[in-house]
Design an enzyme around this catalytic site. Structure first.
Site, mmCIF file in Angstrom:
data_model
loop_
_atom_site.group_PDB
_atom_site.id
_atom_site.type_symbol
_atom_site.label_atom_id
_atom_site.label_comp_id
_atom_site.label_asym_id
_atom_site.label_seq_id
_atom_site.Cartn_x
_atom_site.Cartn_y
_atom_site.Cartn_z
ATOM 1 N N VAL A 193 2.838 45.462 11.738
ATOM 2 C CA VAL A 193 3.441 45.609 10.415
ATOM 3 C C VAL A 193 2.389 45.550 9.299
ATOM 4 O O VAL A 193 2.356 46.400 8.405
ATOM 5 C CB VAL A 193 4.519 44.521 10.196
ATOM 6 C CG1 VAL A 193 5.457 44.931 9.095
ATOM 7 C CG2 VAL A 193 5.286 44.259 11.467
ATOM 8 N N SER A 279 -5.425 42.320 11.616
ATOM 9 C CA SER A 279 -3.973 42.063 11.533
ATOM 10 C C SER A 279 -3.404 42.103 12.945
ATOM 11 O O SER A 279 -2.778 43.070 13.349
ATOM 12 C CB SER A 279 -3.315 43.113 10.641
ATOM 13 O OG SER A 279 -3.755 44.420 10.990
ATOM 14 N N GLY A 281 -1.499 39.580 14.363
ATOM 15 C CA GLY A 281 -0.460 38.569 14.520
ATOM 16 C C GLY A 281 -0.809 37.275 13.810
ATOM 17 O O GLY A 281 -1.891 37.152 13.218
ATOM 18 N N ALA A 330 10.618 36.489 6.501
ATOM 19 C CA ALA A 330 11.064 35.605 5.431
ATOM 20 C C ALA A 330 12.571 35.370 5.503
ATOM 21 O O ALA A 330 13.041 34.238 5.339
ATOM 22 C CB ALA A 330 10.688 36.208 4.087
ATOM 23 N N HIS A 454 28.483 60.592 -2.687
ATOM 24 C CA HIS A 454 27.722 61.842 -2.574
ATOM 25 C C HIS A 454 27.091 62.187 -3.907
ATOM 26 O O HIS A 454 27.753 62.073 -4.925
ATOM 27 C CB HIS A 454 28.650 62.977 -2.144
ATOM 28 C CG HIS A 454 27.939 64.298 -2.114
ATOM 29 N ND1 HIS A 454 27.110 64.667 -1.073
ATOM 30 C CD2 HIS A 454 27.905 65.310 -3.020
ATOM 31 C CE1 HIS A 454 26.601 65.862 -1.324
ATOM 32 N NE2 HIS A 454 27.062 66.278 -2.512
HETATM 33 P P1 FAD Z 1 5.386 30.190 4.668
HETATM 34 O O1 FAD Z 1 5.880 31.249 3.773
HETATM 35 O O2 FAD Z 1 4.090 30.396 5.351
HETATM 36 O O3 FAD Z 1 5.332 28.871 3.787
HETATM 37 C C1 FAD Z 1 4.794 27.683 4.266
HETATM 38 C C2 FAD Z 1 4.365 26.852 3.078
HETATM 39 O O4 FAD Z 1 4.091 25.540 3.528
HETATM 40 C C3 FAD Z 1 3.090 27.327 2.397
HETATM 41 O O5 FAD Z 1 3.265 27.331 1.018
HETATM 42 C C4 FAD Z 1 2.047 26.292 2.793
HETATM 43 O O6 FAD Z 1 1.051 26.099 1.810
HETATM 44 C C5 FAD Z 1 2.925 25.064 2.904
HETATM 45 N N1 FAD Z 1 2.382 24.010 3.752
HETATM 46 C C6 FAD Z 1 1.924 24.092 5.019
HETATM 47 N N2 FAD Z 1 1.594 22.884 5.494
HETATM 48 C C7 FAD Z 1 1.845 22.014 4.489
HETATM 49 C C8 FAD Z 1 1.723 20.616 4.372
HETATM 50 N N3 FAD Z 1 1.298 19.855 5.368
HETATM 51 N N4 FAD Z 1 2.053 20.046 3.186
HETATM 52 C C9 FAD Z 1 2.497 20.798 2.157
HETATM 53 N N5 FAD Z 1 2.659 22.120 2.231
HETATM 54 C C10 FAD Z 1 2.337 22.725 3.386
HETATM 55 N N6 FAD Z 1 8.395 38.968 5.969
HETATM 56 C C11 FAD Z 1 9.460 39.677 5.590
HETATM 57 O O7 FAD Z 1 10.591 39.307 5.918
HETATM 58 N N7 FAD Z 1 9.334 40.814 4.835
HETATM 59 C C12 FAD Z 1 8.124 41.277 4.447
HETATM 60 O O8 FAD Z 1 8.038 42.305 3.767
HETATM 61 C C13 FAD Z 1 6.975 40.555 4.844
HETATM 62 N N8 FAD Z 1 5.759 40.969 4.475
HETATM 63 C C14 FAD Z 1 4.660 40.243 4.851
HETATM 64 C C15 FAD Z 1 3.412 40.720 4.479
HETATM 65 C C16 FAD Z 1 2.272 40.013 4.858
HETATM 66 C C17 FAD Z 1 0.922 40.542 4.463
HETATM 67 C C18 FAD Z 1 2.408 38.799 5.594
HETATM 68 C C19 FAD Z 1 1.217 37.999 5.976
HETATM 69 C C20 FAD Z 1 3.651 38.332 5.952
HETATM 70 C C21 FAD Z 1 4.792 39.057 5.598
HETATM 71 N N9 FAD Z 1 6.071 38.642 5.969
HETATM 72 C C22 FAD Z 1 7.153 39.377 5.616
HETATM 73 C C23 FAD Z 1 6.284 37.411 6.753
HETATM 74 C C24 FAD Z 1 6.715 36.248 5.826
HETATM 75 O O9 FAD Z 1 5.742 36.073 4.826
HETATM 76 C C25 FAD Z 1 6.882 34.980 6.639
HETATM 77 O O10 FAD Z 1 7.754 35.201 7.719
HETATM 78 C C26 FAD Z 1 7.473 33.878 5.752
HETATM 79 O O11 FAD Z 1 6.638 33.613 4.656
HETATM 80 C C27 FAD Z 1 7.681 32.603 6.565
HETATM 81 O O12 FAD Z 1 8.228 31.629 5.738
HETATM 82 P P2 FAD Z 1 7.992 30.073 5.996
HETATM 83 O O13 FAD Z 1 8.752 29.378 4.936
HETATM 84 O O14 FAD Z 1 8.291 29.771 7.406
HETATM 85 O O15 FAD Z 1 6.431 29.843 5.820
HETATM 86 P P1 NAI Z 2 2.080 42.250 14.454
HETATM 87 O O1 NAI Z 2 2.497 41.381 15.562
HETATM 88 O O2 NAI Z 2 3.114 42.999 13.694
HETATM 89 O O3 NAI Z 2 1.022 43.324 14.978
HETATM 90 C C1 NAI Z 2 -0.147 42.957 15.616
HETATM 91 C C2 NAI Z 2 -0.690 44.151 16.369
HETATM 92 O O4 NAI Z 2 -2.016 43.865 16.757
HETATM 93 C C3 NAI Z 2 0.099 44.473 17.631
HETATM 94 O O5 NAI Z 2 0.408 45.830 17.660
HETATM 95 C C4 NAI Z 2 -0.842 44.049 18.743
HETATM 96 O O6 NAI Z 2 -0.682 44.817 19.910
HETATM 97 C C5 NAI Z 2 -2.198 44.289 18.103
HETATM 98 N N1 NAI Z 2 -3.279 43.494 18.649
HETATM 99 C C6 NAI Z 2 -3.275 42.173 18.972
HETATM 100 N N2 NAI Z 2 -4.479 41.791 19.414
HETATM 101 C C7 NAI Z 2 -5.283 42.879 19.376
HETATM 102 C C8 NAI Z 2 -6.652 43.110 19.694
HETATM 103 N N3 NAI Z 2 -7.445 42.136 20.130
HETATM 104 N N4 NAI Z 2 -7.126 44.363 19.537
HETATM 105 C C9 NAI Z 2 -6.349 45.360 19.084
HETATM 106 N N5 NAI Z 2 -5.050 45.204 18.765
HETATM 107 C C10 NAI Z 2 -4.520 43.974 18.902
HETATM 108 O O7 NAI Z 2 1.227 41.295 13.489
HETATM 109 P P2 NAI Z 2 0.689 41.492 12.008
HETATM 110 O O8 NAI Z 2 0.691 42.924 11.620
HETATM 111 O O9 NAI Z 2 -0.544 40.704 11.932
HETATM 112 O O10 NAI Z 2 1.802 40.770 11.164
HETATM 113 C C11 NAI Z 2 2.155 39.431 11.457
HETATM 114 C C12 NAI Z 2 3.606 39.226 11.224
HETATM 115 O O11 NAI Z 2 3.879 39.138 9.827
HETATM 116 C C13 NAI Z 2 4.499 40.356 11.706
HETATM 117 O O12 NAI Z 2 4.776 40.269 13.080
HETATM 118 C C14 NAI Z 2 5.729 40.115 10.910
HETATM 119 O O13 NAI Z 2 6.475 39.116 11.526
HETATM 120 C C15 NAI Z 2 5.178 39.623 9.589
HETATM 121 N N6 NAI Z 2 5.144 40.737 8.630
HETATM 122 C C16 NAI Z 2 6.316 41.318 8.278
HETATM 123 C C17 NAI Z 2 6.327 42.365 7.407
HETATM 124 C C18 NAI Z 2 7.609 43.021 7.094
HETATM 125 O O14 NAI Z 2 8.647 42.450 7.418
HETATM 126 N N7 NAI Z 2 7.613 44.184 6.444
HETATM 127 C C19 NAI Z 2 5.103 42.879 6.795
HETATM 128 C C20 NAI Z 2 3.914 42.228 7.280
HETATM 129 C C21 NAI Z 2 3.964 41.175 8.143
#
Ligand code: FAD
Ligand code: NAI
Length: 475
Positions: A193, A279, A281, A330, A454
């Site tokens: 992703v 990226s 995972g 999220a 539509h």
């Molecule tokens: P987090 O959002 O990681 O929040 C955890 C919080 O806990 C952080 O603020 C951290 O600082 C705090 N924390 C940790 N340990 C401590 C501690 N000991 N004391 C105090 N605070 C602490 N998901 C989607 O559904 N849609 C998307 O479009 C999407 N896009 C993404 C794009 C990217 C680039 C990435 C990296 C992720 C994306 N995700 C997306 C995934 C989504 O961000 C996560 O699934 C979501 O944030 C998880 O929520 P959480 O509350 O479990 O943890």
């Molecule tokens: P991902 O799990 O989506 O993709 C990781 C990719 O890396 C996989 O295709 C895997 O086969 C590959 N990979 C793993 N190890 C490798 C290696 N050594 N060499 C080459 N390829 C390798 O993880 P990603 O993109 O890092 O995102 C993490 C998570 O964040 C997602 O799984 C998703 O849960 C969340 N996310 C959600 C978004 C959304 O909802 N739009 C946007 C971005 C992140």
């Protein structure tokens, strides 16, 4: 003396802040501890999602899509846009403003719901009478006690062994969202992703992008027909995706990064890039939590072990979101947060894992809910499939974006919808209808008989439902 609460939530991401708000709505005295700092060192609640995930990535996707349209699609509408330039610094500053609006929004919501916010790192000090004692290490040290604790500490980007993130050349999602200038050559490892979303941003802005994927299949979790259609579109855009590679030595040098890899044919390739985004995972985060103090059980991946109700092995301690099993999304974290708060109040909190939608915000967007065709085959379920292409949808033609399709999978006997898969324009919004339908255990015929506006893209959803019974009207 330590401050006392009914519920303390550790982590203010979507799992944590939503759990805190719901618990407060249900009458608990609630505190939420979050350590995320903004550039000025102040609080920035919202977690990965708000600060370096969902929100900032969508802001950059929007900016870069405007740039792409101005450069390549305005002309179709008779609009001349010459000398279109991208001010990367301004784009990043806009993204930062969007992030701040969300941080501030959460702080406002805490106030509104009377959730006490602590800025700092929360850790378990041990058991206390009737609950737990926690330390908060921020600008000052505080001790608080809670009858029940919700852990929502999220996840961190996984690094490649031997290649740490320096956020200058080797970037995690954090660095990938604040690159200061368009790299000439950008390499990404992992075509999941983040790889696809971030690869799309920087390709649209002019970078030559190569994504290296270890698996031989593209987006293995996505319905094959949809993944194939998406791949075709990405190939056409010039997003280079190499499947089945084995990444070897990575050299992080003065002028960029060199990635040595073996391609699917077994050839040794040397790829030079200005920046590398890794990226591959994410890993659950329990750093600094002092989980040992209460004997919290983690699994071999470092995730907190929970049962079907998000209860950990320690009574009164719950965990939600990325730090536990399940999709790292999220909205999954939020649903778990709400369910836990309701269970604490003696209610029947519920999360339906079968109807959690997935969206990849590329262009075309990819969205799905429920089982794929390959999963139904593997499960031995008799099903009917219906597809409808956006090419035959009037609104898509008017928008000038006819890539992709909607696909319905329904039970062969009962017609119950088992999965809906989409690739195309604005399918991130269209997928909600499918989620609602599946929650209510609707049949494909139910959707086919509902009046859709539509011209709208949602008519493709209705038509795909009609296609299950081989009776499309516009194709
Ligand atoms: P987090 O959002 O990681 O929040 C955890 C919080 O806990 C952080 O603020 C951290 O600082 C705090 N924390 C940790 N340990 C401590 C501690 N000991 N004391 C105090 N605070 C602490 N998901 C989607 O559904 N849609 C998307 O479009 C999407 N896009 C993404 C794009 C990217 C680039 C990435 C990296 C992720 C994306 N995700 C997306 C995934 C989504 O961000 C996560 O699934 C979501 O944030 C998880 O929520 P959480 O509350 O479990 O943890
Ligand atoms: P991902 O799990 O989506 O993709 C990781 C990719 O890396 C996989 O295709 C895997 O086969 C590959 N990979 C793993 N190890 C490798 C290696 N050594 N060499 C080459 N390829 C390798 O993880 P990603 O993109 O890092 O995102 C993490 C998570 O964040 C997602 O799984 C998703 O849960 C969340 N996310 C959600 C978004 C959304 O909802 N739009 C946007 C971005 C992140």
């Amino acid at each position: 003396m330590s401050k006392q609460f009914d519920v303390v939530v550790i982590g203010g991401g979507p799992g944590g802040y939503i759990a805190a708000i719901r618990a407060a709505q249900l009458g608990f005295q609630v505190a939420c501890i979050d350590e995320w700092k903004n550039a000025a060192g102040g609080p920035a609640p919202g977690g990965t999602c708000t600060n370096v995930g969902c929100i900032p990535s969508k802001a950059l996707l929007q900016s870069s899509e405007h740039f792409e349209h101005a450069n390549h699609h305005f002309a179709d509408h008779g609009i001349t846009a010459t000398d279109v330039k991208m001010d990367v610094a301004k784009m990043i500053a806009r993204k930062d403003t969007v992030v701040k609006q969300n941080n501030d929004g959460i702080l406002y919501l805490f106030k509104k719901n009377k959730v006490t916010f602590f800025h700092g790192r929360g850790s378990f000090a041990g058991k206390a009478e009737g609950g737990y004692t926690l330390n908060v290490a921020g600008k000052t040290e505080e001790s608080i006690t809670a009858k029940q604790v919700i852990i929502a500490t999220g996840s961190n980007a996984r690094a490649l062994p031997g290649t740490p993130f320096d956020e200058v050349n080797v970037l995690s999602n954090d660095g990938a969202l604040r690159v200061g200038a368009v790299p000439k050559k950008l390499a990404l490892i992992g075509s999941g992703v983040i790889g696809l979303e971030m690869g799309s941003v920087w390709r649209r802005l002019g970078a030559e992008v190569t994504i290296l994927e270890g698996l031989p299949t593209f987006l293995g979790a996505v319905d094959e027909q949809i993944a194939k259609e998406a791949k075709k579109a990405f190939d056409k855009q010039g997003l280079k995706i190499e499947l089945g590679v084995k990444v070897g030595e990575i050299v992080n040098g003065k002028n960029g990064v060199t990635v040595n890899y073996t391609n699917a044919k077994g050839e040794a390739i040397v790829l030079d890039a200005d920046k590398l985004i890794v990226s591959i995972g994410r890993v659950p985060n329990t750093i600094g939590l002092n989980a040992e103090a209460i004997g919290l059980q983690l699994d071999e991946r470092g995730a907190i072990v929970v049962d079907g109700e998000c209860k950990t092995n320690v009574p009164g301690v719950w965990a939600v979101g990325d730090v536990v099993h399940g999709p790292m999304l999220a909205h999954k974290a939020e649903e778990e947060g709400v369910a836990v708060a309701e269970r604490m109040a003696g209610q029947h909190g519920h999360v339906n894992f079968n109807t959690i939608p997935w969206v990849i915000y590329t262009s075309p967007e990819i969205a799905w809910v429920g089982r794929t065709e390959q999963q139904l085959k593997a499960d031995g379920v008799a099903y009917k499939a219906g597809t409808f292409p956006f090419l035959a949808n009037g609104r898509a033609r008017a928008l000038g974006d006819t890539t992709g399709m909607v696909k319905f999978l329904a039970d062969a006997t009962t017609d119950e919808i088992l999965g809906v898969h989409m690739v195309g324009p604005q399918v991130s919004e269209l997928i909600s209808e499918a989620v609602v339908a599946m929650e209510f255990r609707a049949s494909a015929e139910d959707i086919a008989r509902i009046c859709h506006a539509h011209p709208s893209l949602s008519e493709a959803t209705k038509e795909a439902a009609l296609a299950v019974d081989k009776r499309t009207l516009n194709f």
